[in-house]
Design an enzyme around this catalytic site. Structure first.
Site, PDB file in Angstrom:
ATOM      1  N   ASN A  40       0.644  -1.234   0.138  1.00 60.55           N
ATOM      2  CA  ASN A  40       0.081   0.269   0.259  1.00 60.55           C
ATOM      3  C   ASN A  40       0.872   1.299  -0.180  1.00 60.55           C
ATOM      4  O   ASN A  40       1.588   1.246  -1.392  1.00 60.55           O
ATOM      5  CB  ASN A  40      -1.064   0.012   1.037  1.00 60.55           C
ATOM      6  CG  ASN A  40      -2.320  -0.706   1.108  1.00 60.55           C
ATOM      7  OD1 ASN A  40      -1.924  -1.817  -0.103  1.00 60.55           O
ATOM      8  ND2 ASN A  40      -2.550  -1.397   1.810  1.00 60.55           N
ATOM      9  N   ALA A  41       0.881   1.852   1.316  1.00 60.64           N
ATOM     10  CA  ALA A  41       1.845   3.566   1.156  1.00 60.64           C
ATOM     11  C   ALA A  41       1.469   4.214  -0.058  1.00 60.64           C
ATOM     12  O   ALA A  41       2.472   4.846   0.188  1.00 60.64           O
ATOM     13  CB  ALA A  41       2.672   2.611   1.195  1.00 60.64           C
ATOM     14  N   GLU A  42      -0.005   4.467  -0.087  1.00 57.18           N
ATOM     15  CA  GLU A  42      -0.168   5.327  -1.574  1.00 57.18           C
ATOM     16  C   GLU A  42       1.041   5.161  -2.827  1.00 57.18           C
ATOM     17  O   GLU A  42       1.260   5.954  -3.339  1.00 57.18           O
ATOM     18  CB  GLU A  42      -0.373   6.809  -1.271  1.00 57.18           C
ATOM     19  CG  GLU A  42      -1.118   6.800  -0.110  1.00 57.18           C
ATOM     20  CD  GLU A  42      -1.356   6.152   1.008  1.00 57.18           C
ATOM     21  OE1 GLU A  42      -2.042   5.552   1.600  1.00 57.18           O
ATOM     22  OE2 GLU A  42      -0.486   6.309   1.982  1.00 57.18           O
ATOM     23  N   ASN A  82       0.732  -7.730   4.853  1.00 61.20           N
ATOM     24  CA  ASN A  82       0.368  -6.245   5.128  1.00 61.20           C
ATOM     25  C   ASN A  82      -0.933  -6.411   5.301  1.00 61.20           C
ATOM     26  O   ASN A  82      -0.817  -6.564   3.841  1.00 61.20           O
ATOM     27  CB  ASN A  82       1.431  -5.413   4.362  1.00 61.20           C
ATOM     28  CG  ASN A  82       0.775  -4.023   4.649  1.00 61.20           C
ATOM     29  OD1 ASN A  82       0.874  -3.277   6.509  1.00 61.20           O
ATOM     30  ND2 ASN A  82       0.810  -2.749   4.211  1.00 61.20           N
ATOM     31  N   GLU A  83      -1.887  -5.880   6.457  1.00 58.34           N
ATOM     32  CA  GLU A  83      -2.960  -5.492   5.752  1.00 58.34           C
ATOM     33  C   GLU A  83      -3.421  -6.411   5.034  1.00 58.34           C
ATOM     34  O   GLU A  83      -3.747  -5.996   4.201  1.00 58.34           O
ATOM     35  CB  GLU A  83      -2.584  -3.707   5.173  1.00 58.34           C
ATOM     36  CG  GLU A  83      -2.127  -2.732   6.401  1.00 58.34           C
ATOM     37  CD  GLU A  83      -2.188  -1.501   5.545  1.00 58.34           C
ATOM     38  OE1 GLU A  83      -2.737  -1.474   4.648  1.00 58.34           O
ATOM     39  OE2 GLU A  83      -1.415  -0.755   6.259  1.00 58.34           O
ATOM     40  N   TYR A  87      -4.800   3.942  12.516  1.00 62.56           N
ATOM     41  CA  TYR A  87      -4.765   6.331  12.084  1.00 62.56           C
ATOM     42  C   TYR A  87      -5.512   6.275  12.813  1.00 62.56           C
ATOM     43  O   TYR A  87      -6.535   6.707  11.881  1.00 62.56           O
ATOM     44  CB  TYR A  87      -4.883   5.811  10.211  1.00 62.56           C
ATOM     45  CG  TYR A  87      -3.642   5.459  10.312  1.00 62.56           C
ATOM     46  CD1 TYR A  87      -2.557   6.215   9.700  1.00 62.56           C
ATOM     47  CD2 TYR A  87      -3.389   3.973   9.940  1.00 62.56           C
ATOM     48  CE1 TYR A  87      -1.206   5.843   9.233  1.00 62.56           C
ATOM     49  CE2 TYR A  87      -2.100   3.539   8.817  1.00 62.56           C
ATOM     50  CZ  TYR A  87      -1.540   4.624   8.604  1.00 62.56           C
ATOM     51  OH  TYR A  87      -0.399   4.216   8.212  1.00 62.56           O
ATOM     52  N   GLU A 105       2.190  -0.354  12.582  1.00 64.20           N
ATOM     53  CA  GLU A 105       1.786   1.260  11.650  1.00 64.20           C
ATOM     54  C   GLU A 105       0.856   2.155  12.677  1.00 64.20           C
ATOM     55  O   GLU A 105      -0.378   1.362  13.180  1.00 64.20           O
ATOM     56  CB  GLU A 105       1.366   0.953  10.663  1.00 64.20           C
ATOM     57  CG  GLU A 105       1.859   1.771   9.455  1.00 64.20           C
ATOM     58  CD  GLU A 105       1.086   1.239   7.723  1.00 64.20           C
ATOM     59  OE1 GLU A 105       0.217   2.235   7.724  1.00 64.20           O
ATOM     60  OE2 GLU A 105       1.332   0.142   7.843  1.00 64.20           O
ATOM     61  N   TYR A 165       3.515  13.553   4.805  1.00 61.89           N
ATOM     62  CA  TYR A 165       2.916  13.369   5.015  1.00 61.89           C
ATOM     63  C   TYR A 165       2.560  14.646   6.342  1.00 61.89           C
ATOM     64  O   TYR A 165       2.235  13.637   7.317  1.00 61.89           O
ATOM     65  CB  TYR A 165       3.183  11.580   5.233  1.00 61.89           C
ATOM     66  CG  TYR A 165       2.350  10.494   5.797  1.00 61.89           C
ATOM     67  CD1 TYR A 165       2.172  10.502   4.143  1.00 61.89           C
ATOM     68  CD2 TYR A 165       2.098  10.108   6.808  1.00 61.89           C
ATOM     69  CE1 TYR A 165       1.101   9.288   4.235  1.00 61.89           C
ATOM     70  CE2 TYR A 165       1.520   9.195   7.092  1.00 61.89           C
ATOM     71  CZ  TYR A 165       0.169   8.842   5.827  1.00 61.89           C
ATOM     72  OH  TYR A 165       0.326   7.926   5.689  1.00 61.89           O
TER      73      TYR A 165
END
Length: 1016
Positions: A172-174, A228-229, A283, A319, A385
């Site tokens: 992910n991580a945009e 991840n995720e 988040y 995270e 960010y």
């Protein structure tokens, strides 16, 4: 030198992880004070160590329900996310790592890439070993997250603490396609991240290559390394995780595996694919930077969830929110910095502590730049960010709060093992709170009795101030705090950590019975135990402390002393009005300091190497427990002591008073190699030195050149009569693994995902064609421009024209992609998913993206994602050394000569001659007006900015040294795409954001020049 309690390093992770560690250097065991409480007050049961667990592959890394152990030492993993691919200058990676260590962090996280089938690209800025080497030099562990494209991550702790990620799995991580290699979106047909054979065949070679780097760098092999995720259902996903884990093990990875659950999903705790240590991401503020003052409440069930899901493992958040992304048209990252600012860190990070979290990684710690085709469609070039380290690499108020927390955690080994005793929502044995608006959590170390009372407002988003009292148990009885003033105060969006029975340094007599002042640093420097407290300048604070040795009391009317009712202790009260540093006690055995929070944040505690031959000589708590305190500079990167001289290296952003707490043997100080001549020794036993550091440079003194002497050429010959696309790829596929076509004649018009793609559709006119319907898809915030022959139709998603056509005609489409979405939309269509003439059919479609496609692209240094399909890029006009002498002289601000839609290319050069020993942070600033144009910014050949003037928000583009040549000629190019038949007038300036004296050292430039190309 400074000796601090040590019982371990720390690690951190993000996503699914593998933990690895290295044998530590020989470090003397910590000396601890054991508190014996009278029976009447003793609420601690006899402490017993719970059984340790391991993965049965290595005993170097173990864990229990409290923390990880590395070589029998407990560690609090304190980490930040950093993606080196978003800073493609290897010599600057050390800069980021040094700043992390300076903030008290001990771990960082990073990722890798795999650009094409059978191509394992670990060259240039994609190399792994230089990252590990920089980490080792800085003294920080790595969580490695290797992905086929960018985001598959394998953690490496302690040199390694790997997080496991498959080559073709996502981070992910945009990032484009969430990090999944773009070729895999079309070359495989099965669902990603399952046990499907074609997916396994795609990731297996990559994981083997990653493992070849990881194995020698695992902690068990003297290295620095630690999915991840994702969900565990259906079973095909769980079996994929099991395959991935088996592959790592088969290839020699022995460090424990962890996982990052996207929320409280309870995935991979047990069953198929289960990992060694479970974690979740969080988040809590969300990502709405448009309302940066609007807070969400803290998540109140973290502790309960951990106790229900994995109570036998340490509580891990791989995270946690360290900032926020910002979408196209958003408010910009300064607003994101406010949304997740120092007050957010103060409340939310400490709430994680209150939930007994002992492993945490902040996403992001340094965001960097989405240069070239890196980003997914939802975000723009900057990936700042709003992080603690900004895109320019500058540090600010968020970094200050992170450092106050990080140095406290590093200084407080008793915090690594705590029982959650209770909180306001349950019951807290022995604790009462007078004030319903205060929310208290009580943690206690079962071995030493040290208590930690974490206080926030019950309404965590409140901006009001509250007052309260708290009754706490101690080894000397129960006390109601405060005792010397009326009430404790908590401002809106503020947290506190009060300590009881807290020892500092090596002597059991260095004892704090309680303190409402916050602890910044605690340890031993030279022969003295040192305690550094801080509190708000306009609030009271008090501490009951055992003071030893002979000293005079502070010469300040804002500090009062009184005998305590507890034998051997002194009550010290700090009155409102204290700014700057106050020496509370200065004897031959102790030094006690107090300051306001801003002053505390100007201090640094760099590790001091005591045995350079030790494997982890500069890793605090592994190779050394020694430190000094240094106040004043913008940054202290490292320190060493030799022959009575303390050598400091770091950065200045202004002249500063230097304050040093060092061993008595230190009588001289150097700063970046130069003696600090005005140092004077403190009045007590020695070891406190002061002096001045002078900043000699300023932004105005650097003389950054104005940008001029632009040269211009047209970059859209594809719409001119006679242009031949004979060498372009024939778009004649009729099947796809991407989303099905919407309409057309059966041909699939999907092209490359990275950057600009051009399409040319041919048809023979009969006179009856009057319209064409096109559906163009390039992702969020993309645009498309359409021509018929050399006639501009429009910039739109679909267009029509009533132009009568005869003979051979061509529809030309510019389709710049903002690439693929993150999962589950990684197979997003990019191209023309629908096409139809109102009468007749297209005879052929041709497509052209970047020169060379996925495997034959010519620029192997800058890589796959740097170039797109504009003619200027295919021809290499953006590269240093391309000859533009025959081009037209034309200022960028004049726009395109036609004053209408099209693509033009502007090139200029400029020289820089910046002095050595500086770190000058610079940016390119476009105009801030709303105009119908887009622009690509190329700096020495690197595609380092995408300006979308009619959407925004970005107008300023930081570019680091290494991309910029600070002592040579630089080539600047702009591809200007006018979207409408109206003149545009962009402006561009080079600006200095910060001037720092110091820097990380020599920065190599790697900007390969132009070489002749055969242009399609």
């Amino acid at each position: 030198m400074a000796s601090n309690f040590s019982d371990g390093p720390r690690l951190a992770s993000n996503k699914k992880h593998l933990f690895s560690f290295k044998e530590p250097a020989a470090v003397a065991p910590s000396r601890r004070a054991t508190m014996f409480w009278p029976d009447v007050h003793n609420v601690i049961a006899a402490a017993t160590e719970p059984p340790r667990k391991s993965d049965n592959l290595t005993e170097v890394v173990q864990w229990d329900n409290y923390t990880l152990f590395v070589n029998d030492q407990r560690i609090f993993v304190h980490s930040g996310e950093f993606h080196p691919f978003r800073l493609p200058v290897p010599d600057l990676w050390l800069d980021i790592f040094q700043k992390m260590v300076a903030a008290g962090l001990n771990t960082a996280s990073r990722a890798l890439s795999n650009p094409a089938p059978g191509v394992l690209d670990f060259d240039e800025w994609r190399e792994l070993q230089p990252v590990l080497d920089a980490a080792k030099l800085a003294g920080i562990w790595i969580i490695l997250r290797p992905g086929m494209s960018i985001r598959e991550n394998l953690p490496i702790f302690l040199y390694p603490f790997p997080q496991s990620r498959p080559s073709i799995s996502q981070i992910n991580a945009e990032t484009t396609a969430g990090g999944i290699a773009l070729w895999a979106t079309s070359r495989t047909s099965s669902e990603f991240r399952t046990n499907a054979t074609d997916f396994e065949d795609a990731w297996t070679p990559y994981i083997a290559q990653v493992a070849s780097y990881v194995v020698p760098n695992q902690v068990s092999n003297n290295g620095p390394i630690l999915d991840n995720e994702y969900s565990q259902n259906p079973i095909e996903r769980a079996e994929y995780f099991a395959q991935l884990e088996a592959a790592y093990r088969q290839d020699g990875v022995v460090i424990p595996l962890t996982y990052n659950d996207p929320g409280e999903g309870r995935n991979f705790v047990n069953g198929t694919g289960a990992v060694d240590i479970y974690g979740l991401d969080s988040y809590p503020q969300g990502f709405d930077c448009s309302h940066p003052e609007q807070w969400n409440p803290v998540t109140t069930n973290y502790h309960q969830y951990h106790e229900e899901v994995n109570p036998g493992q340490p509580w891990y958040i791989p995270e946690f929110q360290g900032g926020s992304f910002d979408p196209w048209g958003g408010p910009g990252f300064d607003a994101c910095e406010i949304l997740t600012g120092a007050d957010f860190q103060d409340v939310f990070n400490k709430w994680n502590w209150a939930s007994n979290v002992k492993l945490i990684s902040y996403y992001m710690l340094y965001g960097g730049t989405n240069w070239g085709g890196l980003p997914e469609p939802g975000v723009y070039t900057s990936y700042d960010y709003g992080s603690s380290i900004r895109e320019s690499r500058a540090i600010g108020s968020k970094f200050d709060e992170l450092k106050r927390q990080g140095i406290f955690l590093r200084s407080t080994p008793n915090f690594r093992k705590t029982d959650w005793v209770g909180d306001t929502s349950s019951t807290i044995p022995g604790v009462t709170v007078n004030g319903s608006e205060a929310y208290v959590t009580f943690l206690r170390n079962p071995d030493t009795g040290t208590g930690f009372f974490l206080v926030r407002q019950a309404n965590s988003s409140s901006t009001a101030n509250i007052s309260y009292q708290i009754t706490v148990p101690t080894s000397e009885g129960t006390f109601t705090l405060p005792t010397t003033y009326s009430a404790l105060t908590l401002y809106g969006r503020q947290s506190r950590v009060y300590v009881t029975d807290y020892t500092f340094g090596s002597s059991p007599n260095s004892h704090v019975l309680w303190s409402t002042a916050s602890v910044f640093y605690a340890g031993t420097i030279g022969s003295r135990d040192v305690l550094f407290l801080y509190g708000d300048a306009d609030q009271y604070a008090e501490t009951i402390v055992m003071l030893t040795g002979n000293s005079s009391q502070a010469q300040s009317a804002d500090v009062t002393y009184a005998p305590s009712s507890v034998s051997g202790h002194t009550s010290v009260t700090f009155l409102p009005g204290i700014t700057g540093l106050v020496t509370v006690w200065d004897s031959d055995t102790q030094l006690v300091l107090f300051s306001d929070p801003v002053t505390a944040a100007t201090f640094w505690a760099p590790p001091i190497v005591t045995d350079a031959s030790a494997p982890f000589a500069n890793y605090f708590q592994f190779g050394t427990n020694e430190t000094v305190l240094v106040g004043g500079p913008y940054l202290v990167r490292n320190a060493s002591i030799a022959g009575g001289t303390l050598a400091l290296r770091g950065d200045l952003n202004a002249s500063a008073t230097l304050t040093v707490v060092a061993p008595p043997a230190v009588t001289a100080v150097t700063w970046n190699g130069a003696p600090v001549d005005t140092m004077v020794q403190g009045a007590a036993a020695g070891g406190v030195l002061t002096g001045s550091l002078e900043m000699t440079l300023s932004a105005s003194s650097l003389g950054v050149p104005a940008l001029g002497a632009w040269r211009y050429a047209d970059s859209l010959p594809e719409v001119q009569p006679g242009f031949s696309d004979a060498d372009w790829v024939e778009a004649n596929h009729t099947a796809t693994n991407i989303t099905a076509m919407l309409y057309g004649d059966g041909r699939v018009l999907y092209g490359g995902c990275e950057n600009e793609v051009l399409w040319r559709g041919h048809f023979t006119g009969t006179g009856s064609e009057s319209a064409v319907n096109l559906t163009i898809n390039g992702g969020t915030a993309f645009a498309g421009s359409v021509w018929i022959n050399n006639y501009f139709i429009n910039s739109t998603w679909s267009s029509s024209s009533e132009q009568t056509t005869r003979y051979d005609n061509v529809i030309t489409v510019i389709q710049p992609n903002v690439c693929a979405h993150e999962p589950p939309l990684e197979r997003s269509p990019r191209g023309i998913p629908g096409f139809q003439l109102n009468s007749g059919n297209f005879t052929s479609w041709k497509v052209q993206g970047k020169l060379g496609g996925y495997t034959e692209y010519p620029d192997k240094t800058r890589g796959l994602l740097n170039e797109g399909g504009f003619y200027a890029e295919r021809a290499g006009w953006h590269l240093p050394g391309f000859d533009t002498s025959s081009w037209t002289a034309r200022n960028l601000s004049e726009g395109l000569p036609s004053g209408s839609a099209g693509v033009g290319f502007f090139v200029t050069t400029f020289d820089l001659a910046l002095p050595a020993g500086t770190d000058t942070l610079m940016s390119f600033q476009f105009d801030t007006s709303d105009q119908p144009y887009r622009a690509l910014l190329f700096v020495n050949g690197w595609n380092y900015g995408k300006r979308v003037a009619n959407i925004g928000p970005q107008t300023k583009y930081p570019v680091p040294q290494g991309i910029l040549d600070y002592n040579g000629t630089n080539t600047l190019a702009v591809a200007l795409w006018a979207l409408e038949d109206t003149p545009v007038s962009p402006t561009l300036d080079l600006v200095v954001d910060y001037v720092l004296e110091g820097g990380v050292g020599s920065i190599a430039v790697n900007n390969p020049p132009y070489s002749a190309r055969s242009v399609a």
